[in-house]
Write a protein that holds these residues in place. Structure first.
Motif: not given
Length: 374
Positions: A138-141, A149-151, A153-158
């Motif tokens: 879901x984060x990738x979508x 950048x925020x999305x 960054x969240x994808x990479x962090x999680x």
């Protein structure tokens, strides 16, 4: 589902027929080996997908469709654990009260190695794995639909957090399902070996399937050289981890540790030593030397064949880890195990290609260069 339960009932009946000291049937042992093998492909697919979210690179875009689809077969394998849970005493000596009653070491380990807690951990493993896979997807979508950048960054962090959780849970699962078959033995890097093996199995499988795609219809460039180099790197890492475990245990020369290798390298136990040599020469040397060739790594056909070879050797690796705990080397038993693995694989493949078809619209995902390079 009915097939799984029918299998469980059959194996459970065989266990009771064996008497007060049940010995796992050939079918049940083959089932455990097959289940561990296909679980490795699925979990390896998840782990490599999360790893690519962190690192980027064309190699991941080339096979992300296959890796993601492999990871989405985990619910099937969650159902597949049922026969194992129903037949714990037939597989694991720590699940037999009459054995534990006369074994002081197993009594000390009973807080962890008991049937109730084992079943609870099995449920938790799959809840965590399936939830992580769905969440990261879901984060990738979101990042794909709105590549800010925020999305990203969240994808990479999680994804990084998911890899940490994966490492912990797979280590515990490797101890539960495989190492505890011989509960007096232990190794500090056993879980890491399983993780590397799973990554290699998933990488080989995804590369083999991806190599069959039409070059003109690829969702992303199929970078055979990068995939070949990555398979070679994981092959070397798998060899290094296994060799390190062997040298540390063998040089320590402690009875509670080296007994595991004695079961597999003693000529008195039949041909397990020959299977070890197969893993050395055909699981490491053959793919390593083949992948040194630039011609092989530039060819879809050749890289696909090497990938299939690597996947097949992962099954032999699981056999070498599991089967010597029960019996001496027997070609007929290996043939039976191979048939069970192929049967389970046929069901797994149906789910895999179903998910692969459903995910086609999600690919390719090409984040902006500025975001990826940040």
């Amino acid at each position: 589902m009915s097939y799984v339960l029918a299998f469980a009932d059959t194996a459970h009946a065989a266990e009771h027929a064996a008497g007060s000291h049940p010995v796992a049937s050939v079918l049940l042992r083959g089932y455990l080996i097959a289940w561990l093998f296909w679980l490795g492909v699925s979990l390896g697919g998840c782990a490599l997908t999360w790893l690519h979210h962190l690192t980027g690179g064309k190699w991941g875009r080339a096979i992300r469709l296959e890796l993601t689809a492999a990871g989405q077969t985990l619910p099937l394998l969650a159902i597949g654990v049922i026969p194992i849970l129903l037949n714990l005493p037939a597989l694991y000596e720590w699940a037999r009260p009459e054995v534990v009653a006369h074994d002081a070491l197993l009594q000390k380990k009973a807080l962890w190695l008991n049937t109730s807690f084992f079943a609870i951990r099995s449920v938790l493993y799959f809840v965590v794995w399936v939830a992580l896979g769905a969440w990261i997807t879901q984060l990738r979508r979101k990042a794909q639909a709105n590549p800010t950048f925020e999305h990203e960054h969240s994808l990479r962090f999680f994804s990084a957090m998911a890899l940490v959780v994966y490492g912990i849970t797979v280590t515990l699962a490797a101890v539960d399902y495989s190492m505890s078959l011989e509960p007096h033995w232990y190794s500090g890097i056993y879980g890491v070996i399983y993780m590397v093996s799973q990554a290699l199995a998933a990488l080989g499988f995804a590369t083999a399937v991806g190599s069959t795609r039409s070059a003109s219809k690829d969702p992303a460039p199929f970078v055979t050289r990068d995939l070949g180099n990555l398979m070679m790197a994981f092959t070397m890492l798998w060899t290094y981890m296994n060799l390190s475990q062997f040298l540390i245990i063998w040089m320590g020369d402690l009875p509670e540790e080296n007994v595991w290798y004695l079961h597999r390298l003693d000529a008195a136990n039949g041909g397990w030593m020959w299977l070890a040599l197969v893993l050395i020469f055909f699981g490491f040397a053959a793919p390593f030397l083949t992948l040194l060739s630039s011609a092989v790594k530039e060819s879809r056909k050749f890289i696909g064949l090497v990938a299939i070879w690597i996947v097949v050797l992962r099954w032999f690796d699981i056999v070498w880890n599991v089967e010597p705990a029960f019996s001496k080397f027997d070609p007929a038993t290996l043939t039976s195990h191979a048939i069970v693995a192929a049967a389970m694989g046929a069901v797994w493949m149906v789910v895999f290609f179903w998910r692969r078809g459903a995910l086609k619209n999600d690919f390719p995902y090409e984040p902006p260069v500025a975001v990826e390079g940040h």
